[in-house]
Design an enzyme around this catalytic site. Structure first.
Site, mmCIF file in Angstrom:
data_model
loop_
_atom_site.group_PDB
_atom_site.id
_atom_site.type_symbol
_atom_site.label_atom_id
_atom_site.label_comp_id
_atom_site.label_asym_id
_atom_site.label_seq_id
_atom_site.Cartn_x
_atom_site.Cartn_y
_atom_site.Cartn_z
ATOM 1 N N ASN A 1 0.850 -1.191 0.000
ATOM 2 C CA ASN A 1 0.000 0.000 0.000
ATOM 3 C C ASN A 1 0.881 1.235 0.000
ATOM 4 O OD1 ASN A 1 0.491 0.779 2.881
ATOM 5 N ND2 ASN A 1 -0.335 -1.278 3.160
ATOM 6 N N PRO B 1 -3.368 -12.036 10.325
ATOM 7 C CA PRO B 1 -3.750 -11.844 11.730
ATOM 8 C C PRO B 1 -3.914 -10.357 12.024
ATOM 9 C CG PRO B 1 -1.436 -12.497 11.522
ATOM 10 C CD PRO B 1 -2.051 -12.624 10.167
ATOM 11 N N ILE C 1 -2.968 -7.750 14.206
ATOM 12 C CA ILE C 1 -1.878 -7.630 15.201
ATOM 13 C C ILE C 1 -2.339 -6.811 16.402
ATOM 14 C CG2 ILE C 1 0.516 -6.892 15.559
ATOM 15 C CD1 ILE C 1 0.933 -7.324 12.515
HETATM 16 N N1 CTP Z 1 -3.889 -3.443 12.161
HETATM 17 C C1 CTP Z 1 -3.179 -4.515 12.645
HETATM 18 N N2 CTP Z 1 -3.187 -5.708 11.967
HETATM 19 C C2 CTP Z 1 -3.903 -5.845 10.851
HETATM 20 C C3 CTP Z 1 -4.635 -4.759 10.343
HETATM 21 C C4 CTP Z 1 -4.602 -3.566 11.025
HETATM 22 O O1 CTP Z 1 -2.522 -4.378 13.677
HETATM 23 N N3 CTP Z 1 -3.895 -7.004 10.221
HETATM 24 C C5 CTP Z 1 -3.896 -2.190 12.937
HETATM 25 C C6 CTP Z 1 -3.337 -1.000 12.238
HETATM 26 O O2 CTP Z 1 -1.960 -0.812 12.522
HETATM 27 C C7 CTP Z 1 -4.170 0.134 12.805
HETATM 28 C C8 CTP Z 1 -5.507 -0.505 13.016
HETATM 29 O O3 CTP Z 1 -5.254 -1.901 13.173
HETATM 30 O O4 CTP Z 1 -3.697 0.560 14.062
HETATM 31 C C9 CTP Z 1 -6.417 -0.337 11.852
HETATM 32 O O5 CTP Z 1 -7.562 -1.078 12.087
HETATM 33 P P1 CTP Z 1 -8.289 -1.922 10.964
HETATM 34 O O6 CTP Z 1 -9.662 -2.195 11.399
HETATM 35 O O7 CTP Z 1 -7.537 -3.099 10.571
HETATM 36 O O8 CTP Z 1 -8.244 -0.877 9.885
HETATM 37 P P2 CTP Z 1 -8.330 -1.110 8.446
HETATM 38 O O9 CTP Z 1 -7.408 -2.192 7.985
HETATM 39 O O10 CTP Z 1 -8.152 0.215 7.863
HETATM 40 O O11 CTP Z 1 -9.803 -1.656 8.409
HETATM 41 P P3 CTP Z 1 -10.793 -1.408 7.256
HETATM 42 O O12 CTP Z 1 -10.001 -1.772 6.077
HETATM 43 O O13 CTP Z 1 -11.922 -2.307 7.528
HETATM 44 O O14 CTP Z 1 -11.141 0.038 7.384
#
Ligand code: CTP
Length: 397
Positions: free
Chosen positions: A210, A305, A307
């Site tokens: 990304n 996962p 995180i």
């Molecule tokens: N995050 C994480 N592990 C993942 C995905 C996201 O730790 N696999 C963390 C990111 O670092 C951030 C937060 O979760 O702090 C973002 O939340 P998330 O719901 O995952 O956001 P998006 O991926 O943006 O969700 P969506 O795409 O549904 O908006």
């Protein structure tokens, strides 16, 4: 940042080729609202002119003990009393030796001896001079005398040789000075940060990633270091230099990031999850480059996962801060995300405004509601965010 903006520093320049970098250092510190008073040795004037330093600092440059600037001929006392710190950059091997022995045969060495404020020294010299036991003894003595040594760095030297002895870059010195002046609100606190994008391999040369630049995460690491925190930074691929003092661990995929977070989180007080972690990975990445064919190509993706979700779900989680990048409905989605992730604080921003940019605007969501951190450069914003984190963290501990 009030404390930083009202600081005054004497910048002492001694006679080494790195003196040209002092011009940039002055500019960076002046931009941070710090008042710079330059004092140069005669030798330094062979490398950079007092006129340049005067133009950049906006103040008359002091060189000569017997100069006409001060009516009482007490420049060494006046200057050392009217400053919050002295930084010597560059500091030659000769000047370092003088400091160790308390010699005072010119204005700069005299004001160093007469000081009643902290002193920071940025050595700059040929690698052989740096490695000489005499210099090493002198450095140890300065450390024992309470002087802060900044650098030197490794690399190509003006003389063409390679090794330790280069002065730190002006940006690194400026950061070190700012750090020095911050109240150490997070002294002894361990901060674990994730930053940057992740990269999920499709084959040997392609992958899913990304547009996260890592700038916000690295700025937060810097702001935490300024407050005295012990910072571990787990970062996806970025083009950014490691903030001075952080333990940087580079990863590529979300799985690697998860593994490192699991390893380090047990010894963490605050977890700040800034990384733009890929939500999916390719089920079966090919070790070889996939050759094109006339038909389409379907990739099977598996969820990665979560995180942050894992960390906040631990029996004794650290204080967790999440990030949300939204393209629309920011308030609604971010508030929901904070609740789903079960975290005390979530910082949200609009992707259109944030990705790759040097400045940003954040909305913080916590139990008390929403707080807008207005548009600013990412380091300023990171410092404001850290102040908020410190407040909530202290309340809960
Ligand atoms: N995050 C994480 N592990 C993942 C995905 C996201 O730790 N696999 C963390 C990111 O670092 C951030 C937060 O979760 O702090 C973002 O939340 P998330 O719901 O995952 O956001 P998006 O991926 O943006 O969700 P969506 O795409 O549904 O908006």
């Amino acid at each position: 940042m009030e404390q930083i903006q009202t600081k005054r520093i004497v910048l002492g320049i001694t006679g080494g080729i790195a003196a040209y970098k002092s011009a940039e250092l002055t500019r960076l510190l002046v931009n941070q609202g710090i008042q710079i008073q330059v004092a140069m040795t005669e030798a330094a004037c062979h490398f950079i002119t007092p006129t340049t330093m005067q133009a950049l600092s906006g103040k008359q440059v002091f060189i000569n003990q017997w100069g006409e600037h001060t009516a009482n001929h007490m420049a060494h006392i006046n200057l050392s009393r009217a400053t919050d710190a002295i930084i010597i950059a560059p500091a030659t091997a000769d000047f370092i030796a003088k400091l160790v022995h308390g010699l005072a045969d010119d204005l700069l060495s005299t004001l160093c001896l007469a000081r009643n404020c902290p002193m920071l020294v940025a050595p700059a010299m040929n690698r052989q001079m740096w490695e000489n036991p005499a210099t090493q003894r002198n450095i140890q003595q300065l450390v024992a005398d309470g002087v802060t040594i900044l650098g030197p760095a490794n690399g190509t030297q003006a003389c063409g040789e390679e090794g330790m002895g280069r002065m730190l870059e002006p940006s690194e010195l400026a950061r070190a000075v700012l750090t020095f002046f911050q109240p150490k609100l997070l002294s002894g606190v361990k901060v674990l940060l994730t930053a940057g994008p992740t990269y999920e391999a499709i084959d040997a040369v392609r992958g899913i990633t990304n547009r996260s630049s890592g700038k916000m995460g690295y700025a937060i690491a810097q702001a935490a270091l300024e407050l005295g925190a012990e910072v571990t930074l787990i970062s996806g691929p970025t083009a950014l230099p490691c903030p001075h003092g952080a333990a940087l661990m580079n990863i590529t995929s979300a799985a690697e990031m998860f593994e490192l977070v699991q390893k380090h989180v047990t010894d963490t007080d605050i977890f700040i999850s800034v990384a733009a972690v890929a939500d999916y990975r390719v089920a079966q990445p090919s070790e070889q480059k996939i050759k094109k064919s006339t038909g389409g190509l379907t990739l099977e993706l598996l969820p990665n996962p979560d995180i942050l979700g894992y960390v906040s779900g631990l029996p004794k989680p650290p204080f967790c801060v999440g990030f949300a990048a939204e393209s629309h409905n920011l308030y609604e989605y971010a508030a929901t995300k904070r609740k789903t992730k079960k975290i005390p604080l979530l910082a949200a921003n609009l992707v259109q405004q944030a990705i790759g940019a040097d400045d940003n605007e954040l909305v913080l969501f916590d139990d008390a509601g929403e707080h807008v951190l207005p548009r600013a450069n990412k380091l300023k914003l990171a410092r404001a965010l850290l102040q908020h984190i410190v407040k909530l963290y202290r309340r809960g501990n």
